[in-house]
Motif scaffolding. Structure first.
Motif, PDB file in Angstrom:
ATOM      1  N   ALA A 156       0.899  -1.158   0.000  1.00  0.00           N
ATOM      2  CA  ALA A 156       0.000   0.000   0.000  1.00  0.00           C
ATOM      3  C   ALA A 156       0.937   1.207   0.000  1.00  0.00           C
ATOM      4  O   ALA A 156       1.726   1.394   0.935  1.00  0.00           O
ATOM      5  CB  ALA A 156      -0.899   0.003   1.225  1.00  0.00           C
ATOM      6  N   ILE A 157       0.893   1.997  -1.059  1.00  0.00           N
ATOM      7  CA  ILE A 157       1.861   3.073  -1.277  1.00  0.00           C
ATOM      8  C   ILE A 157       1.139   4.410  -1.311  1.00  0.00           C
ATOM      9  O   ILE A 157       0.086   4.542  -1.934  1.00  0.00           O
ATOM     10  CB  ILE A 157       2.607   2.860  -2.605  1.00  0.00           C
ATOM     11  CG1 ILE A 157       3.337   1.521  -2.577  1.00  0.00           C
ATOM     12  CG2 ILE A 157       3.567   4.010  -2.894  1.00  0.00           C
ATOM     13  CD1 ILE A 157       3.854   1.073  -3.914  1.00  0.00           C
ATOM     14  N   SER A 158       1.726   5.395  -0.641  1.00  0.00           N
ATOM     15  CA  SER A 158       1.201   6.757  -0.760  1.00  0.00           C
ATOM     16  C   SER A 158       2.360   7.729  -0.890  1.00  0.00           C
ATOM     17  O   SER A 158       3.449   7.498  -0.365  1.00  0.00           O
ATOM     18  CB  SER A 158       0.314   7.121   0.435  1.00  0.00           C
ATOM     19  OG  SER A 158       1.067   7.158   1.615  1.00  0.00           O
ATOM     20  N   ILE A 159       2.114   8.782  -1.643  1.00  0.00           N
ATOM     21  CA  ILE A 159       3.030   9.912  -1.705  1.00  0.00           C
ATOM     22  C   ILE A 159       2.371  10.959  -0.820  1.00  0.00           C
ATOM     23  O   ILE A 159       1.330  11.514  -1.163  1.00  0.00           O
ATOM     24  CB  ILE A 159       3.214  10.441  -3.140  1.00  0.00           C
ATOM     25  CG1 ILE A 159       3.627   9.327  -4.099  1.00  0.00           C
ATOM     26  CG2 ILE A 159       4.194  11.606  -3.165  1.00  0.00           C
ATOM     27  CD1 ILE A 159       4.951   8.674  -3.795  1.00  0.00           C
ATOM     28  N   ASP A 160       2.943  11.175   0.359  1.00  0.00           N
ATOM     29  CA  ASP A 160       2.319  12.028   1.361  1.00  0.00           C
ATOM     30  C   ASP A 160       2.512  13.515   1.091  1.00  0.00           C
ATOM     31  O   ASP A 160       1.649  14.328   1.406  1.00  0.00           O
ATOM     32  CB  ASP A 160       2.854  11.664   2.739  1.00  0.00           C
ATOM     33  CG  ASP A 160       2.650  10.185   3.049  1.00  0.00           C
ATOM     34  OD1 ASP A 160       1.547   9.663   2.787  1.00  0.00           O
ATOM     35  OD2 ASP A 160       3.605   9.541   3.531  1.00  0.00           O
ATOM     36  N   HIS A 161       3.664  13.857   0.525  1.00  0.00           N
ATOM     37  CA  HIS A 161       3.982  15.269   0.316  1.00  0.00           C
ATOM     38  C   HIS A 161       5.105  15.358  -0.713  1.00  0.00           C
ATOM     39  O   HIS A 161       5.947  14.474  -0.793  1.00  0.00           O
ATOM     40  CB  HIS A 161       4.424  15.907   1.637  1.00  0.00           C
ATOM     41  CG  HIS A 161       4.722  17.359   1.548  1.00  0.00           C
ATOM     42  ND1 HIS A 161       3.754  18.306   1.353  1.00  0.00           N
ATOM     43  CD2 HIS A 161       5.892  18.030   1.613  1.00  0.00           C
ATOM     44  CE1 HIS A 161       4.328  19.506   1.319  1.00  0.00           C
ATOM     45  NE2 HIS A 161       5.610  19.352   1.465  1.00  0.00           N
ATOM     46  N   ILE A 162       5.116  16.449  -1.461  1.00  0.00           N
ATOM     47  CA  ILE A 162       6.191  16.708  -2.421  1.00  0.00           C
ATOM     48  C   ILE A 162       6.802  18.059  -2.105  1.00  0.00           C
ATOM     49  O   ILE A 162       6.089  19.037  -1.870  1.00  0.00           O
ATOM     50  CB  ILE A 162       5.669  16.704  -3.870  1.00  0.00           C
ATOM     51  CG1 ILE A 162       5.148  15.314  -4.235  1.00  0.00           C
ATOM     52  CG2 ILE A 162       6.765  17.132  -4.838  1.00  0.00           C
ATOM     53  CD1 ILE A 162       4.564  15.225  -5.622  1.00  0.00           C
ATOM     54  N   THR A 163       8.128  18.115  -2.101  1.00  0.00           N
ATOM     55  CA  THR A 163       8.849  19.355  -1.849  1.00  0.00           C
ATOM     56  C   THR A 163       9.812  19.601  -2.999  1.00  0.00           C
ATOM     57  O   THR A 163      10.476  18.671  -3.462  1.00  0.00           O
ATOM     58  CB  THR A 163       9.661  19.258  -0.541  1.00  0.00           C
ATOM     59  OG1 THR A 163       8.792  18.879   0.518  1.00  0.00           O
ATOM     60  CG2 THR A 163      10.337  20.570  -0.210  1.00  0.00           C
ATOM     61  N   SER A 205      22.814  25.408  -8.276  1.00  0.00           N
ATOM     62  CA  SER A 205      22.117  25.455  -9.568  1.00  0.00           C
ATOM     63  C   SER A 205      21.308  24.182  -9.829  1.00  0.00           C
ATOM     64  O   SER A 205      20.718  24.041 -10.892  1.00  0.00           O
ATOM     65  CB  SER A 205      23.137  25.658 -10.699  1.00  0.00           C
ATOM     66  OG  SER A 205      24.032  24.563 -10.737  1.00  0.00           O
ATOM     67  N   ASN A 206      21.271  23.269  -8.857  1.00  0.00           N
ATOM     68  CA  ASN A 206      20.537  22.012  -9.019  1.00  0.00           C
ATOM     69  C   ASN A 206      19.140  22.107  -8.418  1.00  0.00           C
ATOM     70  O   ASN A 206      18.951  22.686  -7.351  1.00  0.00           O
ATOM     71  CB  ASN A 206      21.304  20.859  -8.360  1.00  0.00           C
ATOM     72  CG  ASN A 206      22.677  20.665  -8.962  1.00  0.00           C
ATOM     73  OD1 ASN A 206      22.882  20.899 -10.145  1.00  0.00           O
ATOM     74  ND2 ASN A 206      23.619  20.245  -8.150  1.00  0.00           N
ATOM     75  N   HIS A 207      18.176  21.517  -9.111  1.00  0.00           N
ATOM     76  CA  HIS A 207      16.787  21.515  -8.671  1.00  0.00           C
ATOM     77  C   HIS A 207      16.376  20.076  -8.375  1.00  0.00           C
ATOM     78  O   HIS A 207      16.653  19.171  -9.170  1.00  0.00           O
ATOM     79  CB  HIS A 207      15.885  22.111  -9.747  1.00  0.00           C
ATOM     80  CG  HIS A 207      16.161  23.559  -9.978  1.00  0.00           C
ATOM     81  ND1 HIS A 207      15.280  24.533  -9.614  1.00  0.00           N
ATOM     82  CD2 HIS A 207      17.227  24.201 -10.506  1.00  0.00           C
ATOM     83  CE1 HIS A 207      15.785  25.719  -9.907  1.00  0.00           C
ATOM     84  NE2 HIS A 207      16.967  25.537 -10.462  1.00  0.00           N
ATOM     85  N   PHE A 208      15.693  19.890  -7.242  1.00  0.00           N
ATOM     86  CA  PHE A 208      15.313  18.554  -6.807  1.00  0.00           C
ATOM     87  C   PHE A 208      13.830  18.501  -6.470  1.00  0.00           C
ATOM     88  O   PHE A 208      13.264  19.446  -5.948  1.00  0.00           O
ATOM     89  CB  PHE A 208      16.115  18.138  -5.564  1.00  0.00           C
ATOM     90  CG  PHE A 208      17.592  18.060  -5.818  1.00  0.00           C
ATOM     91  CD1 PHE A 208      18.156  16.898  -6.322  1.00  0.00           C
ATOM     92  CD2 PHE A 208      18.408  19.140  -5.563  1.00  0.00           C
ATOM     93  CE1 PHE A 208      19.518  16.821  -6.560  1.00  0.00           C
ATOM     94  CE2 PHE A 208      19.775  19.078  -5.798  1.00  0.00           C
ATOM     95  CZ  PHE A 208      20.333  17.924  -6.304  1.00  0.00           C
ATOM     96  N   LEU A 209      13.239  17.378  -6.774  1.00  0.00           N
ATOM     97  CA  LEU A 209      11.877  17.079  -6.361  1.00  0.00           C
ATOM     98  C   LEU A 209      12.004  15.958  -5.333  1.00  0.00           C
ATOM     99  O   LEU A 209      12.605  14.925  -5.610  1.00  0.00           O
ATOM    100  CB  LEU A 209      11.046  16.623  -7.557  1.00  0.00           C
ATOM    101  CG  LEU A 209       9.583  16.332  -7.277  1.00  0.00           C
ATOM    102  CD1 LEU A 209       8.757  16.742  -8.482  1.00  0.00           C
ATOM    103  CD2 LEU A 209       9.371  14.880  -6.988  1.00  0.00           C
ATOM    104  N   GLU A 210      11.490  16.204  -4.126  1.00  0.00           N
ATOM    105  CA  GLU A 210      11.605  15.240  -3.033  1.00  0.00           C
ATOM    106  C   GLU A 210      10.217  14.706  -2.685  1.00  0.00           C
ATOM    107  O   GLU A 210       9.320  15.483  -2.349  1.00  0.00           O
ATOM    108  CB  GLU A 210      12.230  15.929  -1.812  1.00  0.00           C
ATOM    109  CG  GLU A 210      12.400  15.034  -0.620  1.00  0.00           C
ATOM    110  CD  GLU A 210      13.038  15.772   0.539  1.00  0.00           C
ATOM    111  OE1 GLU A 210      14.217  16.175   0.423  1.00  0.00           O
ATOM    112  OE2 GLU A 210      12.339  15.971   1.543  1.00  0.00           O
TER     113      GLU A 210
END
Length: 175
Positions: A66-73, A79-84
């Motif tokens: 059972a998988i959930s993505i609780d939050h995205i930051t 100069s690097n961009h990240f999606l967490e």
């Protein structure tokens, strides 16, 4: 007079035949890998799979998880961009299961696929016992001007085409 014939030992023949079969199997696997899984899914294909697309915060069933993505930051480091992604993965099966950041991928609005940065992710090759929920982050480096992401979650193993995936709609979650 007959010339003597040399007989090939049976073990050697079986070894060569086995190596040939293994080589053919490897070629098939490599071919399937390039044509399968998330790499063949574009945003339009994902949008058509209404039953497999979830909102951030919802829980999706995938095999024994059972998988959930609780939050995205979204983060900027130099100069690097990240999606967490802050993710929760619960083992709903009856035996220990392996969880890895390799289960997660991003698809952007230009149908480009991104793999997780294993060095920055918490969820990396963990074993989760039955009934236990593992929480952690999965991090992707992304271009600064790209948006419209879907998070694809699939098996943590070789996908030979035909594996099930679930998707989380992260298109409007960029803050």
């Amino acid at each position: 007079m007959d010339s003597p014939t040399r007989e090939v030992p049976k073990k050697k023949l079986l070894l060569v035949l086995g190596a040939f079969i293994a080589f053919i199997a490897l070629l098939v696997v490599i071919t399937k890998m390039s044509d399968s899984g998330v790499s063949s899914s574009g945003v339009a294909q994902v949008e058509q799979q209404e039953n497999n697309v979830y909102e951030i915060g919802e829980t999706a069933e995938l095999g024994n998880f059972a998988i959930s993505i609780d939050h995205i930051t979204y983060k900027i480091e130099g100069s690097n961009h990240f999606l967490e992604l802050n993710a929760s993965v619960k083992n709903t099966g009856d035996k220990a299961q392996r969880v890895s950041s390799n289960m997660f991928a991003l698809i952007d609005d230009m149908d480009k696929n991104y793999q997780a940065d294993i060095g920055k992710s918490d969820i990396t090759k963990l074993t989760v016992n039955p009934g236990i929920t593992q929480k952690g982050k999965v991090v992707f480096e992304v271009p600064k001007d790209v948006s419209g992401f879907f998070v694809a979650v699939g098996p943590d193993s070789l996908d030979l085409g035909g594996a099930d995936y679930v998707y989380f709609d992260a298109r409007s979650d960029r803050k």
